[in-house]
Design an enzyme around this catalytic site. Sequence first.
Site, PDB file in Angstrom:
ATOM      1  CD  GLU A 215      83.964  80.903-100.232  1.00 23.16           C
ATOM      2  OE1 GLU A 215      82.847  80.620-100.854  1.00 23.16           O
ATOM      3  OE2 GLU A 215      84.113  80.379 -99.305  1.00 23.16           O
TER       4      GLU A 215
ATOM      5  CE1 TYR B  68      78.742  82.849 -95.209  1.00 19.43           C
ATOM      6  CE2 TYR B  68      80.660  84.149 -95.187  1.00 19.43           C
ATOM      7  CZ  TYR B  68      79.558  83.380 -95.889  1.00 19.43           C
ATOM      8  OH  TYR B  68      79.665  83.917 -97.406  1.00 19.43           O
ATOM      9  N   GLY B  69      80.455  79.816 -92.790  1.00 13.86           N
ATOM     10  CA  GLY B  69      79.645  78.814 -93.723  1.00 13.86           C
ATOM     11  C   GLY B  69      79.834  77.349 -93.505  1.00 13.86           C
ATOM     12  CB  THR B  70      80.176  74.654 -96.040  1.00 17.39           C
ATOM     13  OG1 THR B  70      81.065  75.503 -97.220  1.00 17.39           O
ATOM     14  CG2 THR B  70      79.022  74.771 -96.634  1.00 17.39           C
ATOM     15  CG  LEU B  71      85.079  77.069 -96.476  1.00 19.91           C
ATOM     16  CD1 LEU B  71      85.793  78.485 -96.917  1.00 19.91           C
ATOM     17  CD2 LEU B  71      85.892  75.913 -96.763  1.00 19.91           C
TER      18      LEU B  71
END
Length: 176
Positions: A102, A27-30
């Site tokens: 992570e 949901y983020g920087t990936l």
Amino acid sequence: MKLRAVLCIPLLVCPPSCIHMTRVFVYGTLKKGQPNSYRMFDSGNGRAEFLASACTTQKYPLVIASKHNIPFLLNIPGQGHRVQGEIYRVDDQMLKFLDAFEGVPTMYQRTLVKLEVKEWVGEAEGEERPSAGSITEAFVYSTTAYQPNWPSLPNYESYDSYGGHGLEYVTREARD
């Protein structure tokens, strides 16, 4: 003349169908177009295949926090928004990489989450391709290890490092 015994062991090649694959929701920087998306496609990290766009079935606070503007999904079901993201199928090597990247288990914890499919484009693993609106599961990296003020930070439905919030993610390479 001396004879040598040679032991021949057949090499077992595991076809792709027997490699254990796990679904992961990012949901983020990936996500595609974000600063760390290249890590999902670096074969040195393992194998990842984009399957679908989806959102969480429950609401969660997605906040941007720390001096590095990191997106955190706080493990507080029922608060925040239904979070938008992407489902990938990853092999064990990629899963181990993602766990290390992570900071599992101290920074993030990998937990199972229910997701509503928006659009499924990947292979369906021998089953019928999930349709838009159907529910599936994947692992997500969320956190219970957050600062007391984080739940009161602005919550986002969809993360974009380059969004109007002005909190651009600081890559690991650019940190002091």
